[in-house]
Design a protein around this motif. Sequence first.
Motif, PDB file in Angstrom:
ATOM      1  N   ASN A 131       0.979  -1.467  -0.161  1.00  0.00           N
ATOM      2  CA  ASN A 131       0.104   0.115   0.216  1.00  0.00           C
ATOM      3  C   ASN A 131       0.618   1.073  -0.088  1.00  0.00           C
ATOM      4  OD1 ASN A 131       1.132   0.405   2.902  1.00  0.00           O
ATOM      5  ND2 ASN A 131      -0.665  -0.390   3.497  1.00  0.00           N
ATOM      6  N   GLY A 132       1.633   1.198  -0.011  1.00  0.00           N
ATOM      7  CA  GLY A 132       3.028   2.095   0.268  1.00  0.00           C
ATOM      8  C   GLY A 132       3.061   3.414   1.032  1.00  0.00           C
ATOM      9  N   ILE A 150     -10.434   6.841  -1.227  1.00  0.00           N
ATOM     10  CA  ILE A 150      -8.888   6.770  -1.765  1.00  0.00           C
ATOM     11  C   ILE A 150      -8.296   5.988  -0.461  1.00  0.00           C
ATOM     12  CG2 ILE A 150      -7.699   8.622  -1.647  1.00  0.00           C
ATOM     13  CD1 ILE A 150      -7.147   6.225  -4.134  1.00  0.00           C
ATOM     14  N   ALA A 151      -8.353   7.240   0.764  1.00  0.00           N
ATOM     15  CA  ALA A 151      -7.820   6.650   2.455  1.00  0.00           C
ATOM     16  C   ALA A 151      -8.375   4.941   2.207  1.00  0.00           C
ATOM     17  CB  ALA A 151      -8.588   7.055   3.064  1.00  0.00           C
ATOM     18  N   ARG A 211      -5.466  -1.825  -2.259  1.00  0.00           N
ATOM     19  CA  ARG A 211      -6.353  -1.897  -3.995  1.00  0.00           C
ATOM     20  C   ARG A 211      -5.234  -1.003  -4.646  1.00  0.00           C
ATOM     21  NH1 ARG A 211     -10.807  -2.718  -1.095  1.00  0.00           N
ATOM     22  NH2 ARG A 211     -11.455  -0.272  -2.059  1.00  0.00           N
ATOM     23  N   ALA A 212      -4.751   0.175  -3.900  1.00  0.00           N
ATOM     24  CA  ALA A 212      -4.119   2.082  -4.377  1.00  0.00           C
ATOM     25  C   ALA A 212      -2.688   1.389  -3.455  1.00  0.00           C
ATOM     26  CB  ALA A 212      -5.027   2.757  -4.272  1.00  0.00           C
ATOM     27  N   ASN A 213      -1.984   2.125  -4.538  1.00  0.00           N
ATOM     28  CA  ASN A 213      -1.158   2.430  -3.752  1.00  0.00           C
ATOM     29  C   ASN A 213      -0.165   3.784  -3.263  1.00  0.00           C
ATOM     30  OD1 ASN A 213       2.456   2.425  -4.007  1.00  0.00           O
ATOM     31  ND2 ASN A 213       2.049   0.422  -2.893  1.00  0.00           N
ATOM     32  N   MET A 214      -0.288   4.343  -2.367  1.00  0.00           N
ATOM     33  CA  MET A 214       0.268   5.492  -1.452  1.00  0.00           C
ATOM     34  C   MET A 214       1.899   5.998  -2.630  1.00  0.00           C
ATOM     35  SD  MET A 214      -0.164   8.018   0.266  1.00  0.00           S
ATOM     36  CE  MET A 214      -0.234   9.739   1.384  1.00  0.00           C
TER      37      MET A 214
END
Length: 332
Positions: free
Chosen positions: A210-211, A288-289, A296-299
Amino acid sequence: MLTDSDFTHVICGYSTANSIKNAFNLVPASIVKCGDMISVGQQNLECHYSRWEKARVPALEATLDADLEYLVEREESFRLFHNFKSLDADGPILIWVDYSVSCQLMTAYFCYVFKQNGWDLDRLHSVAYPRTDILWMGLLEVLDETKLRQLRPDFQKLKLKEIQLYSRIWETFAGAELLALISLLADDEMSQFTMDALPYLRRRLPSRINGLNEIDVDVLKHAIAHAPSAIRAVAHALGHDQTPDMVGDLYLFARLKHLGSPDLKHPLIEIDNPTGNMRDCKIRILPIAHKILAGRANMIALNGLDDWLGGVHLTPDNVVYREDLATMGGSK
């Protein structure tokens, strides 16, 4: 035989220093209090205190997004090291040690300063509180004055090998080489105290999934649970942090504000009054958080990376992910 009144006492943390002072009736002028969040942000290897402070304060202010002059309300002003200049005397030094990350790095810093300045290393002593059921986080500040007295071990003179090792730890931690720092986290020459503490710095590295680093994950989870109150999010993140790498409320608030920074292409939260008091700050969680927390998303993919671990500047081109440490000797 040396007694407490013979020493200049070096203690990590203002509240811990106050408890130890009261427990053992120490004279305030004999205490050097470390008020620096020493495991946070860019370091500097200067040994001359005034030059070091001049370089360090702007780095800390940038990390905390605040002015150190007004961080806390005290009778005395906040200092990186209160009463630091008392070390210039020739008397013995007693460093109060536990196995928290900040205390271990403070000890390493003082050993480095003494060694680099050519000061008499025989002045350095330590009183090292062992791990107990009460001290399972390794933080002396969790003890009341009675327990401080009951559990206090005898002080010992620091051996030359210990001083050399601590000095090398500081020099590596404060340096700019990421791989050298990763190797340090697995160095089996370190004392048991240091080996118990420093590997917790790994949680300041981002996840490949997740970054986010673990501190940001924690503060974001509590922000989601306690929005719109920023202070409740910070308080719960602080209260649930039970690792030897505990960070303070100001640092957690700074991390929370970073997640909502207008400089990010895709902020995770919205913050009203970000320059005001933590108590008056309100937050709103953006969709997005939840995606980032769920992997499911990467910082980093969305917002890049501009962070510090010790003296290492973490960027998308200079990063090690927590999941990769096992193959690099940094996981134990």
